[in-house]
Design a protein around this motif. Structure first.
Motif, PDB file in Angstrom:
ATOM      1  N   THR A   1      36.887  34.714  44.479  1.00 49.25           N
ATOM      2  CA  THR A   1      35.709  34.469  43.652  1.00 49.25           C
ATOM      3  C   THR A   1      34.544  34.022  44.524  1.00 49.25           C
ATOM      4  O   THR A   1      34.723  33.518  45.633  1.00 49.25           O
ATOM      5  CB  THR A   1      35.986  33.391  42.588  1.00 49.25           C
ATOM      6  OG1 THR A   1      36.363  32.170  43.243  1.00 49.25           O
ATOM      7  CG2 THR A   1      37.105  33.829  41.659  1.00 49.25           C
TER       8      THR A   1
ATOM      9  N   LEU B   1      31.432  39.665  49.500  1.00 50.49           N
ATOM     10  CA  LEU B   1      32.319  39.343  48.383  1.00 50.49           C
ATOM     11  C   LEU B   1      33.746  39.287  48.922  1.00 50.49           C
ATOM     12  O   LEU B   1      34.165  40.182  49.650  1.00 50.49           O
ATOM     13  CB  LEU B   1      32.226  40.397  47.285  1.00 50.49           C
ATOM     14  CG  LEU B   1      30.853  40.595  46.631  1.00 50.49           C
ATOM     15  CD1 LEU B   1      30.901  41.747  45.628  1.00 50.49           C
ATOM     16  CD2 LEU B   1      30.377  39.321  45.950  1.00 50.49           C
TER      17      LEU B   1
ATOM     18  N   SER C   1      37.754  40.114  44.780  1.00 44.70           N
ATOM     19  CA  SER C   1      36.625  39.885  43.880  1.00 44.70           C
ATOM     20  C   SER C   1      36.483  41.040  42.897  1.00 44.70           C
ATOM     21  O   SER C   1      36.609  42.216  43.271  1.00 44.70           O
ATOM     22  CB  SER C   1      35.334  39.736  44.685  1.00 44.70           C
ATOM     23  OG  SER C   1      34.205  39.701  43.828  1.00 44.70           O
TER      24      SER C   1
END
Length: 321
Positions: free
Chosen positions: A39, A141, A145
């Motif tokens: 995340t 990211l 993710s």
């Protein structure tokens, strides 16, 4: 350039080569755990961005880089190096081609020298080289993710996550949708855990690819000629690199981390004993505690306990001796 995300709550600016983005946003270990869980995002907008376009771009880059990119499929990420004539590492490029343009991000401040070198090698090839650092940024990211990349942007998909090449003027808006922000310290802690070298951190003026485990991931051993190939081939076939990258578990009772450049010696040596290496990156990891990457002489026993300054250190092998 200073990132607009430094205005986010809790942002503490990074220093040195990473100046311009956040070192952390107030909770280093929470930020690391978020990235490890897939995340959030990391602002890498301080990194240099270089593009190469034109119908002959891949064939031309193939002549200059250590990686096989002649037939690089669209959207497949790769890494590559540019070496000196003596085989020492000068540039590290993190690449992806979108079918029309090859995108690369590089260490902060190295893009101008890279573009100058590429321009000097154009000759009659139909290629256009551009420094896009002012208008394009990199945002990372983490692996796992589920955040979607904006339509039309180049994306590097790797086992460690996705690097997005975003318009600089769209960074703030996209960041609002990408989850919690994590700083450079969290990103670096995971990089060290993953044993991934970084130009200017694990390298010096005489580093060759074999020392850092870049053979395979950034150096293709079956491609044609490029500058520095003779050294790569000679070490691969006839010799051994003088140094090797190691991962270190550091004594957790110490308050301060040994800084990059801290000398390593064998633990059973006298205090003024022989230097056998040095710390290149040291971090605090949310699970492993204080850890580091280091370069040591090739013949240092792989199970030998070490001292980083006054801090005890145990090795894990990254590059086999």
């Amino acid at each position: 350039m200073k990132s607009p995300l430094l205005t986010l709550p809790g942002a503490v600016p990074a220093e040195g080569v990473d100046e311009g983005v956040a070192a952390h946003y107030g909770d280093l270990f929470r930020e690391q755990r978020a990235l490890a869980d897939g995340t959030g995002f990391v602002d890498l907008s301080h990194r240099g961005v270089v593009t190469v376009s034109g119908p002959e771009r891949l064939g031309w880059l193939h002549l200059l880089l250590t990686q096989h990119v002649q037939e690089l499929p669209p959207h497949q990420a790769t890494e590559a190096l540019i070496l000196s004539a003596n085989g020492h590492i000068e540039h590290a490029l993190y690449l992806v081609d979108d079918g029309e343009t090859t995108w690369a991000h590089v260490e902060p401040g190295t893009q101008e020298a890279l573009v100058a070198y590429l321009e000097s090698m154009k000759f009659f090839y139909r290629v256009e080289v551009a420094d896009r650092t002012e208008d394009i940024v990199v945002l990372h990211l983490p692996a796992g993710s589920i955040t979607e990349a904006p339509a039309g942007v180049a994306v590097r998909e790797t086992p460690y996550g996705r690097d997005l090449f975003l318009p600089r003027d769209g960074l703030e808006e996209y960041a609002r949708t990408a989850g919690p922000a994590a700083g450079l310290l969290a990103y670096e802690a995971l990089r060290v855990e993953q044993h991934r070298p970084r130009l200017g951190f694990e390298t010096d003026h005489r580093t060759i690819p074999h020392e850092l485990g870049w053979i395979g991931s950034a150096v293709h051993l079956q491609k044609g000629c490029y500058r520095g190939q003779e050294t790569v081939a000679r070490v691969q076939n006839l010799g051994k690199p003088p140094r090797r990258l190691v991962f270190l578990h550091l004594d957790g009772s110490e308050v301060h981390l040994p800084v990059p450049g801290t000398e390593l010696r064998l633990a059973d040596d006298s205090p003024d004993g022989r230097k056998i290496g040095f710390i290149t990156t040291s971090v605090r990891h949310h699970e492993l505690g204080p850890v580091a990457l280091a370069l040591v002489k090739r013949n240092v026993p792989v199970d030998a306990p070490l001292l980083a300054g006054d801090t005890a250190a145990a090795q894990e092998t990254v590059v086999e001796p």
